[in-house]
Motif scaffolding. Structure first.
Motif, short mmCIF file in Angstrom:
data_model
loop_
_atom_site.label_atom_id
_atom_site.label_comp_id
_atom_site.label_asym_id
_atom_site.label_seq_id
_atom_site.Cartn_x
_atom_site.Cartn_y
_atom_site.Cartn_z
N ARG A 1 42.21 35.46 41.33
CA ARG A 1 43.01 34.42 40.68
C ARG A 1 42.32 33.97 39.39
N THR B 1 47.73 34.33 39.98
CA THR B 1 47.14 35.35 40.85
C THR B 1 47.37 36.71 40.22
N HIS C 1 47.08 40.42 44.40
CA HIS C 1 47.51 39.78 45.65
C HIS C 1 47.07 40.59 46.86
#
Length: 356
Positions: free
Chosen positions: A12, A17, A20
């Motif tokens: 992040r 973000t 993921h």
């Protein structure tokens, strides 16, 4: 050599973000290409593997050892960037040897390794030149040599060919493939160029918006795309995608878009369901007895011809052999091979399940 494993890896930047929950295993000696558009998270993933970026969550393992907090210099990785990043005041030989000198390697060993790498890269005659005296392709070979000479366990490459012209990219791809076979080292390569991915990779990891869309061999990714993004991203020209819906006619499920109809074949779909047909241009086969299409645009490319056609109101691009002569306004018979058609759920974007 090294086996790399990403376990639920997250990166992040503030509230954004970039990657993921990435789960990915790269086997020892494997050549894996991270492929996707700009901003998809592929370079961020590479930087985390290199240790240039810290993880926000999850784990990164080299040979089953967690290396989350291991510094880049302790990971035994070498990295080649898009920019050559050569020292302008140093000769080619000095640039290649620089990392070894920092590590205190014996002078005779440095000389031996530099000469060996220069021969592999076919730059032995350039060792006394400086970067300003080199072409772009030669500079990239020097950057490769600087990484190779370290004999790393993992070789990381971030779009190393994007600054080169088309002809040089082809020759450099062949060289990189040859180096992988010679070095027997784990390669992780980042690119947005599908041709690089298809020609270099043992496995391709297609990414979009920080998520893995599909992982597989070049053949699997190209011929069995799992969703609309993968289907549209790979292929030149792109796969033809036609949105329509399922209708039942004479007891048979068919794909419908205006007046255009095709048997649906052995896939799981329901009457009325919005679906998308995918057909690659090379699978639009010339057949005088096939569906009649009017030609609207012809793009000769020497080795092949791309023809844009209208088939009952649906526009498709067909890849034709160079000896097929067509002109705008002509009629062309086309056969769409049912075994080569792709079907996707329009709402989810996922490939429809085949029933065989």
């Amino acid at each position: 050599m090294a086996r790399i494993e990403c376990r639920q890896m997250v990166k992040r930047y503030g509230r954004v973000t970039a990657v993921h929950a990435l789960d990915l295993v790269i086997e020892d000696n494997e050549f894996v290409v991270l492929l996707g558009p700009s901003g998809c998270g592929k370079t961020t993933t590479l930087n985390v593997i290199a240790g240039l970026e810290d993880l926000s969550a999850g784990d990164l393992l080299f040979d089953d050892e967690v290396v989350n907090f291991v510094s880049p210099d302790k990971r035994n990785v070498a990295m080649v960037f898009q920019s050559y990043a050569l020292y302008p005041q140093k000769t080619v030989s000095e640039n290649i040897a620089f990392g070894l000198r920092l590590r205190g390697v014996d002078r005779a060993e440095i000389r031996r390794r530099v000469l060996e790498v220069a021969e592999q890269l076919e730059i032995s005659q350039l060792l006394e030149r400086r970067p300003a005296e080199l072409s772009g392709g030669q500079r990239q070979r020097v950057a490769l040599g600087r990484a190779i000479v370290r004999q790393p366990s993992v070789f990381l490459m971030d779009e190393p060919l994007s600054n080169l012209d088309a002809a040089l990219r082809v020759s450099m791809r062949a060289l990189i493939k040859k180096l992988h076979l010679m070095m027997r080292t784990t390669f992780v390569y980042v690119t947005h160029d599908q041709a690089e991915a298809m020609t270099l990779a043992d496995r391709i990891v297609v990414m979009d918006q920080g998520r893995v869309q599909q992982t597989g061999t070049p053949d699997e990714i190209y011929n069995r795309p799992q969703n609309l993004f993968v289907a549209s991203f790979l292929g030149s020209p792109q796969m033809n995608l036609v949105a329509g819906h399922v209708v039942r006619e004479a007891g048979q499920l068919r794909f419908a878009q205006g007046d255009f109809r095709l048997p649906l074949g052995p896939v799981t779909a329901a009457e009325g369901q919005p679906i998308t047909l995918g057909v690659r241009p090379e699978d639009c086969l010339v057949d005088a007895a096939g569906l009649q299409a009017s030609v609207s645009l012809v793009s000769p490319l020497g080795s092949e011809t791309h023809a844009t056609v209208n088939l009952a109101g649906v526009e498709l691009v067909a890849r034709l052999a160079k000896d097929v002569i067509v002109h705008p306004g002509a009629t062309l018979g086309l056969k769409l091979d049912p075994a080569r058609l792709h079907w996707f759920d329009t709402q989810s974007g996922q490939a429809l399940q085949r029933t065989y």
